[in-house]
Write a protein that holds these residues in place. Structure first.
Motif, PDB file in Angstrom:
ATOM      1  N   PHE A  68       0.839  -1.190   0.000  1.00 34.47           N
ATOM      2  CA  PHE A  68       0.000   0.000   0.000  1.00 34.47           C
ATOM      3  C   PHE A  68       0.880   1.248   0.000  1.00 34.47           C
ATOM      4  O   PHE A  68       2.046   1.177   0.371  1.00 34.47           O
ATOM      5  N   PRO A  69       0.314   2.389  -0.386  1.00 36.09           N
ATOM      6  CA  PRO A  69       1.079   3.631  -0.210  1.00 36.09           C
ATOM      7  C   PRO A  69       1.463   3.787   1.265  1.00 36.09           C
ATOM      8  O   PRO A  69       0.724   3.347   2.150  1.00 36.09           O
ATOM      9  N   ARG A  70       2.626   4.394   1.516  1.00 34.65           N
ATOM     10  CA  ARG A  70       3.015   4.699   2.906  1.00 34.65           C
ATOM     11  C   ARG A  70       2.610   6.137   3.203  1.00 34.65           C
ATOM     12  O   ARG A  70       2.828   7.028   2.378  1.00 34.65           O
ATOM     13  N   TYR A  71       1.994   6.329   4.347  1.00 27.87           N
ATOM     14  CA  TYR A  71       1.519   7.660   4.728  1.00 27.87           C
ATOM     15  C   TYR A  71       2.152   8.096   6.045  1.00 27.87           C
ATOM     16  O   TYR A  71       2.324   7.289   6.955  1.00 27.87           O
ATOM     17  N   ASP A  72       2.480   9.378   6.153  1.00 28.57           N
ATOM     18  CA  ASP A  72       2.903   9.962   7.430  1.00 28.57           C
ATOM     19  C   ASP A  72       2.230  11.333   7.526  1.00 28.57           C
ATOM     20  O   ASP A  72       2.704  12.303   6.927  1.00 28.57           O
ATOM     21  N   PHE A  73       1.103  11.369   8.252  1.00 28.91           N
ATOM     22  CA  PHE A  73       0.303  12.593   8.258  1.00 28.91           C
ATOM     23  C   PHE A  73       0.655  13.540   9.408  1.00 28.91           C
ATOM     24  O   PHE A  73      -0.043  14.522   9.621  1.00 28.91           O
ATOM     25  N   SER A  74       1.712  13.242  10.177  1.00 30.30           N
ATOM     26  CA  SER A  74       2.017  14.130  11.304  1.00 30.30           C
ATOM     27  C   SER A  74       2.225  15.563  10.768  1.00 30.30           C
ATOM     28  O   SER A  74       2.663  15.724   9.631  1.00 30.30           O
ATOM     29  N   PRO A  75       1.867  16.603  11.514  1.00 28.27           N
ATOM     30  CA  PRO A  75       1.450  16.605  12.925  1.00 28.27           C
ATOM     31  C   PRO A  75      -0.031  16.280  13.160  1.00 28.27           C
ATOM     32  O   PRO A  75      -0.502  16.419  14.285  1.00 28.27           O
ATOM     33  N   SER A  76      -0.777  15.857  12.141  1.00 32.36           N
ATOM     34  CA  SER A  76      -2.196  15.558  12.341  1.00 32.36           C
ATOM     35  C   SER A  76      -2.351  14.437  13.364  1.00 32.36           C
ATOM     36  O   SER A  76      -1.603  13.467  13.353  1.00 32.36           O
ATOM     37  N   LYS A  77      -3.351  14.570  14.241  1.00 42.00           N
ATOM     38  CA  LYS A  77      -3.611  13.534  15.252  1.00 42.00           C
ATOM     39  C   LYS A  77      -4.553  12.456  14.695  1.00 42.00           C
ATOM     40  O   LYS A  77      -4.773  11.424  15.310  1.00 42.00           O
ATOM     41  N   LYS A  78      -5.140  12.725  13.531  1.00 36.36           N
ATOM     42  CA  LYS A  78      -6.100  11.767  12.985  1.00 36.36           C
ATOM     43  C   LYS A  78      -5.342  10.598  12.356  1.00 36.36           C
ATOM     44  O   LYS A  78      -4.245  10.775  11.831  1.00 36.36           O
ATOM     45  N   THR A  79      -5.955   9.424  12.403  1.00 35.17           N
ATOM     46  CA  THR A  79      -5.237   8.239  11.926  1.00 35.17           C
ATOM     47  C   THR A  79      -5.711   7.740  10.569  1.00 35.17           C
ATOM     48  O   THR A  79      -4.943   7.173   9.816  1.00 35.17           O
ATOM     49  N   LEU A  80      -6.988   7.960  10.220  1.00 33.66           N
ATOM     50  CA  LEU A  80      -7.509   7.381   8.980  1.00 33.66           C
ATOM     51  C   LEU A  80      -7.060   8.172   7.749  1.00 33.66           C
ATOM     52  O   LEU A  80      -6.999   9.406   7.788  1.00 33.66           O
ATOM     53  N   VAL A  81      -6.774   7.449   6.674  1.00 34.74           N
ATOM     54  CA  VAL A  81      -6.424   8.111   5.406  1.00 34.74           C
ATOM     55  C   VAL A  81      -7.564   9.043   4.988  1.00 34.74           C
ATOM     56  O   VAL A  81      -7.352  10.186   4.574  1.00 34.74           O
ATOM     57  N   SER A  82      -8.800   8.564   5.140  1.00 33.69           N
ATOM     58  CA  SER A  82      -9.964   9.348   4.689  1.00 33.69           C
ATOM     59  C   SER A  82     -10.135  10.646   5.487  1.00 33.69           C
ATOM     60  O   SER A  82     -10.750  11.594   5.013  1.00 33.69           O
ATOM     61  N   GLU A  83      -9.597  10.695   6.700  1.00 34.04           N
ATOM     62  CA  GLU A  83      -9.694  11.931   7.488  1.00 34.04           C
ATOM     63  C   GLU A  83      -8.582  12.913   7.112  1.00 34.04           C
ATOM     64  O   GLU A  83      -8.722  14.116   7.281  1.00 34.04           O
ATOM     65  N   ASN A  84      -7.469  12.362   6.646  1.00 34.59           N
ATOM     66  CA  ASN A  84      -6.308  13.210   6.362  1.00 34.59           C
ATOM     67  C   ASN A  84      -6.211  13.659   4.909  1.00 34.59           C
ATOM     68  O   ASN A  84      -5.615  14.686   4.618  1.00 34.59           O
ATOM     69  N   ILE A  85      -6.751  12.843   4.003  1.00 33.15           N
ATOM     70  CA  ILE A  85      -6.739  13.246   2.594  1.00 33.15           C
ATOM     71  C   ILE A  85      -8.160  13.568   2.182  1.00 33.15           C
ATOM     72  O   ILE A  85      -9.041  12.715   2.233  1.00 33.15           O
ATOM     73  N   CYS A  86      -8.379  14.805   1.812  1.00 33.28           N
ATOM     74  CA  CYS A  86      -9.708  15.187   1.343  1.00 33.28           C
ATOM     75  C   CYS A  86      -9.640  15.364  -0.173  1.00 33.28           C
ATOM     76  O   CYS A  86      -8.812  16.116  -0.679  1.00 33.28           O
ATOM     77  N   HIS A  87     -10.502  14.662  -0.888  1.00 30.30           N
ATOM     78  CA  HIS A  87     -10.474  14.665  -2.354  1.00 30.30           C
ATOM     79  C   HIS A  87     -11.754  15.299  -2.864  1.00 30.30           C
ATOM     80  O   HIS A  87     -12.840  14.788  -2.629  1.00 30.30           O
ATOM     81  N   ILE A  88     -11.634  16.437  -3.543  1.00 30.45           N
ATOM     82  CA  ILE A  88     -12.822  17.111  -4.075  1.00 30.45           C
ATOM     83  C   ILE A  88     -12.805  17.018  -5.592  1.00 30.45           C
ATOM     84  O   ILE A  88     -11.852  17.458  -6.230  1.00 30.45           O
ATOM     85  N   THR A  89     -13.848  16.420  -6.158  1.00 36.00           N
ATOM     86  CA  THR A  89     -13.959  16.453  -7.618  1.00 36.00           C
ATOM     87  C   THR A  89     -15.067  17.427  -7.948  1.00 36.00           C
ATOM     88  O   THR A  89     -16.068  17.475  -7.255  1.00 36.00           O
TER      89      THR A  89
END
Length: 502
Positions: A68-89
């Motif tokens: 899978f892609p590797r993610y490091d969203f720090s300093p965000s405290k949220k853990t889910l990819v869907s919470e950290n990446i917002c995709h607007i079409t």
């Protein structure tokens, strides 16, 4: 952004030799992609080149091999990819379940609106509540966003009545309430007037500077790169190119040839036999003192406008100034047209003429139409529906009809899409199919509302050329709406600017 030299730069997203598990989502080569802290990336490339497929890999929508892609969203405290990446079409949709109930005339049929339809303010309040608890900081963020996006006047509007520019503001505000770490936006600037585009670029730049937020913009129109973009990734023929610095990318771009249509296509278009004598006298559209209001809102006020045969009009005005409403009157989609003093092709509205008599002389494409056209049928059937003026196709086309459709699809460079399902095409390819549909009956009046939405640089130039050549033929009348001066075809003879009534 300063980085500690002892540490390597934080990679927020890292894909190495990624191959989607499902064969139909695969690129021509394994994919390498990274997004680092402090970078803002533009993904560019031709229509159907694979930009959206790359985004689906980045967001984890298409599971990858070997890892899978590797993610490091720090300093965000949220853990889910869907919470950290917002995709607007912005495929010009209303979002949520309302999409299925949307139909082309609904924006103009105010009586048809279900009383339970939410307003913009109600939906934004819901989005705000869903995104986190109500703290003074978040309340401040909300007010800050409303102010930056100039949203206050929209809050009491029904969501289905928003223009495509207003819809963008709504979607952005909802997304930003969740304070994502990465914001991926597809074609954020199409459909926006020049002041709103400048405002949005400033807004995104401000957001990028203010908070730990990395931007990924997916752009068909790559001559519209905002200055805060640091890197560009080009995706073409399903190959994801290396990440390059903005200046390097801009320095390497080849110029386009003078003409993209070629002499053969140009002559074929100029020598098309004209089916019919353009009937109905000299006036194609006449509006006398027309006012259109919805509830307390005045959209068009005391409008006088005459369009004569052979004239080619550019229609402009800010988002929300009533351009689409005006066109809905000309296309006979708006019931208020019957009560107004309007004549089309010399015949007063409401004098017993059939809506189909009007429509058969008009070729039309718009963001609203694109939104209403979510049909899972072969692209050539969509083009053929233009011969019968139906959304969807109820009459089976004959061989002659199909030959006409193929002719126009060849002209627009999409012959090979004829048998592919419309829903499986990229939004740029869909737009070319809808353009072929607008031209297929060789109309007397061509109404093109934001026709180049979502098209790549090459296709924008090509379509503009088609319009110019088409309008060299006798008795062809054009009404053209765009927010970009440089998108106006050179054949324009008249200008009409609408003012916004608040």
């Amino acid at each position: 952004m300063a980085h500690d030299n002892n540490h390597s730069m934080q990679e927020i997203i890292h894909i190495s030799k990624g191959v989607p598990r499902m064969a139909e989502w695969r690129m021509a080569q394994p994919v390498d992609f990274s997004l680092c802290d402090g970078e803002h990336v533009a993904i560019v490339g031709p229509n159907g080149g694979g930009k959206s497929m790359l985004v689906d890999m980045i967001t984890g929508r298409h599971p990858l091999l070997p890892e899978f892609p590797r993610y490091d969203f720090s300093p965000s405290k949220k853990t889910l990819v869907s919470e950290n990446i917002c995709h607007i079409t912005f495929r010009d949709t209303y979002g949520g379940d309302n999409d299925r109930t949307y139909f082309l005339q609904q924006r103009w049929n105010q009586m048809e609106i279900d009383p339970s339809t939410p307003t913009v303010g109600q939906l934004l309040d819901d989005a705000y509540r869903m995104a986190g608890e109500d703290t003074p900081e978040r309340r401040q963020l909300k007010q800050h966003l409303y102010h930056l996006l100039d949203m206050d006047y929209l809050l009491d509007k029904y969501i289905i009545l928003l223009s495509s520019g207003e819809l963008r503001k709504f979607k952005l505000a909802s997304a930003l309430f969740g304070e994502p770490r990465v914001l991926i936006i597809e074609n954020p600037f199409i459909g926006l007037d020049a002041p709103t585009r400048a405002q949005l670029k400033t807004l995104l730049k401000t957001l990028a500077e203010e908070r730990a937020l990395q931007m990924v913009l997916v752009l068909s129109k790559s001559d519209d790169l905002p200055e805060f973009i640091t890197h560009v990734v080009e995706v073409s023929q399903r190959i994801v190119g290396p990440k390059q610095r903005l200046a390097d990318y801009l320095g390497k771009r080849p110029p386009y040839p003078k003409s993209l249509l070629g002499e053969e296509k140009k002559n074929a278009l100029l020598t098309l036999p004209s089916d019919r004598e353009a009937s109905g006298g000299d006036e194609v559209v006449r509006m006398t003192d027309v006012t259109i209001r919805y509830g307390r809102r005045i959209i068009l006020k005391n409008l006088f406008w005459t369009v004569r045969k052979g004239e080619r009009w550019a229609l402009s005005g800010q988002n929300g100034s009533g351009k689409s409403t005006l066109l809905s009157l000309v296309c006979a989609d708006n019931p208020q047209g019957y009560a107004a003093d309007i004549a089309l092709f010399g015949v007063p509205r409401g004098s017993g003429e059939s809506i189909w008599d009007i429509k058969k002389r008009i070729g039309y494409v718009s963001p609203e139409m694109h939104r209403a056209y979510q049909r899972d049928m072969p692209a050539i059937r969509i083009v053929a529906s233009g011969l019968k003026d139906s959304v969807g196709l109820y009459v089976k086309p004959n061989d002659d009809d199909y030959e006409k459709c193929r002719w126009w699809m060849r002209l627009f460079g999409i012959a090979e899409l004829a048998d592919r399902s419309f829903m499986k095409l990229s939004s740029g390819e869909q737009r070319l199919v809808l353009l072929a549909r607008a031209f297929v009956k060789d109309p007397q009046l061509l109404i093109l509302d934001e026709p180049l939405h979502g098209l790549d640089d090459y296709n924008r130039r090509m379509v503009k050329e088609v319009v110019d050549v088409f309008c060299q033929r006798p008795n062809k009348t054009l009404i053209y709406v765009t927010h970009y001066q440089e998108e106006l075809p050179s054949c324009i003879t008249h200008y009409k600017q609408l003012e916004k009534h608040v």
